[in-house]
Design a protein around this motif. Structure first.
Motif: not given
Ligand code: KG4
Ligand code: ZN
Length: 359
Positions: A132-139, A148-155, A276-283, A288-289
Motif C-alpha cells: 500500500f498504497p495500492a491503486l485498484a481498477l475494477v472493470v 486509491a487503497v491505503p493500508a486501512d482499506y479506507r477507499y 484504461l492504461m492511460r488512467r492507470i498510469e496517471r493515477c 505513488d502506488a
C-alpha cells in the motif's frame, strides 16, 4: 477459521469457503449464461428465478467440497450490493436463514470490494502480499471504477465511468455485430487477428475529473462505422451461427468474420485498453502506488494483460487468475475476513442495496 461466502448480485450464483482469509477450500460458480445468452444481456426477472433454483445446491456443494459443515463456519458472508435487487435478495435471504439456523454471525460485503479482494487473496497466497498504497481498477460489466487503497482499506474514489462500464461496451458492440452475449471473451479472441490501428476512434475529452471514463461515445462510433457500411449479411450469418451452435469455435467465427470486421474489433479493443492504461498510469503516479490491482470480468482480457506487462507504470500490476476475475464467492469470503477480525457484523436487517458505493 472458515468463512462461507455467497454471491448473487448479477447472473452468477456462487458460494465458496475460504479459510483464514487465504486458503480457498472450495469455490462453486453456477453461471446463467444459457438463460440470458439468447436475449443478448441479463434479464433481471430470469436472473432472480435462476438464483432461487441454484442457491441451495450451490451452497451445499461449496460446503461439501470444502469438507465442512455449517456448524464449523466462523461466519457467513454475503454480497449486499451493488447489483440487481431481486438477485441480491436471493443470496441475502438465504445467508440470513443459514446464519439464523446455524447461529453464525452474518457479514455484508460490497461486491466491488470483493473484486479487489480477489487480488489481495491471491497475493497473500503467493507470499507477496499487496503493498500500500495500492491503486485498484475494477472493470466489469457493471463497473469501471478507480480507487486509491491505503493500508486501512479506507477507499478513495479517483475516477469512474460516467455512462457505460467497459464490459458493457464490449457486450453492446458484440451484440450489435451479432456475436451474442457476453461480448468480452469473443472480442478478446478475435481482436489479435485484426489491425488495432485500422480505425482511429477519437474519444470525447473529459470535462471535470480527467480520470473519469466514458465508453458510450465509443459504442456510438462503432455503430456509426457499421451504418456507413453494408454489414447486414455478415451480422445475419453470425446470428444464424449462434442459433445452431451456442458456443462456436474460433474457426466457425472466422468463417463469418471478414478482415474489415476483425480490424474494427481490434481497433475497438485497442481504444478501450488505451483508455484504461492511460488512467492507470496517471493515477498510479498521482498516489505513488506501490501496487496496481486490476480486477473484474474485463481483467480477463488478454490484450489488457499484455498492455499492463509492457506499461511504464513503476509499480507491479496484479491481475487475478481468470476464475477469480469474473464474479465468484471466494472474493466475497476473502473480503469478509477483515470485517470478521474487526467485529463488523450485520444483523437480520441486512438489506439488498442496488446502488451501494464503496467510496
Ligand atoms: O465481473 P463480471 O463477471 O460481472 C460483473 O460484475 O459485471 O464481468 C462480466 C463482464 C462482461 O461485460 C464481459 O463481457 C466482460 O466482463 N468480460 C470481458 C472478458 N471476459 C469477460 N471483457 C473483455 N475481455 C474478456 N476476456
Ligand atoms: Zn462483478
Amino acid at each position: 477459521m472458515q468463512i462461507l461466502g455467497i454471491e448473487s448480485s448479477c447472473d452468477e450464483t456462487a458460494a465458496a469457503v475460504v479459510e483464514d482469509g487465504v486458503r480457498v477450500r472450495s469455490s462453486v460458480v453456477a453461471s446463467q449464461l444459457d438463460t440470458h445468452g439468447r436475449y443478448g444481456g441479463v434479464v433481471p426477472e430470469l436472473a432472480s428465478r435462476e438464483h432461487l433454483r441454484a442457491i441451495v445446491p450451490v451452497v451445499r456443494e461449496a460446503l461439501e467440497r470444502a469438507d465442512t459443515t455449517l456448524g464449523a463456519l466462523s461466519a457467513i458472508a454475503v454480497t449486499e450490493g451493488p447489483g440487481l435487487v431481486g438477485s441480491l435478495l436471493v443470496g441475502i435471504t438465504y445467508a440470513k436463514a443459514l446464519a439464523f439456523a446455524g447461529r453464525r454471525p452474518l457479514i455484508g460485503v460490497n461486491h466491488i470490494e470483493g473484486h479487489i479482494h480477489a487480488v489481495v487473496l491471491e497475493a497473500k497466497q503467493s507470499g507477496e502480499p499487496v503493498e500500500f498504497p495500492a491503486l485498484a481498477l475494477v472493470v466489469s460489466g457493471g463497473h469501471t471504477h478507480l480507487f486509491a487503497v491505503p493500508a486501512d482499506y479506507r477507499y478513495r474514489l479517483l475516477g469512474r465511468t460516467r455512462d457505460d462500464a467497459a464490459g458493457e461496451a464490449y457486450d453492446k458492440v458484440a451484440k450489435l455485430l451479432g456475436y451474442g452475449y457476453p461480448g468480452g471473451p469473443i472480442v478478446d479472441r478475435l481482436a489479435p487477428l485484426g489491425n488495432p490501428r485500422a480505425i482511429r476512434f477519437t474519444l470525447a475529452k473529459m470535462k471535470g475529473n480527467p480520470t473519469d471514463f466514458s465508453f458510450s461515445g465509443l459504442k456510438t462510433a462503432v455503430l456509426r462505422w457499421t451504418e456507413e457500411r453494408d454489414i447486414a449479411a455478415e451480422v445475419a450469418a453470425r446470428r444464424d451461427l449462434l442459433r445452431i451452435t451456442p458456443s462456436p469455435s474460433l474457426e466457425q467465427w472466422l468463417a463469418v468474420t471478414p478482415q474489415t470486421t476483425l480490424d474494427l474489433l481490434a481497433s475497438f479493443q485497442q481504444t478501450v485498453i488505451d483508455e484504461l492504461m492511460r488512467r492507470i498510469e496517471r493515477c498510479a503516479e498521482e498516489i505513488d502506488a506501490r501496487n496496481v490491482i486490476v480486477s473484474g470480468g474485463v481483467a480477463c482480457n488478454a490484450g489488457l494483460r499484455a498492455a499492463a506487462r509492457r506499461s511504464a507504470v513503476g509499480a507491479p500490476i496484479l491481475f487475478p487468475t481468470p476464475g477469480l476475475s469474473t464474479d465468484n464467492a471466494a472474493m466475497i469470503a476473502a473480503a469478509a475476513y477483515r470485517k470478521f477480525e474487526a467485529g463488523d457484523f450485520a444483523d437480520h436487517q441486512l438489506a439488498a442495496r442496488a446502488n451501494l458505493s464503496l467510496a
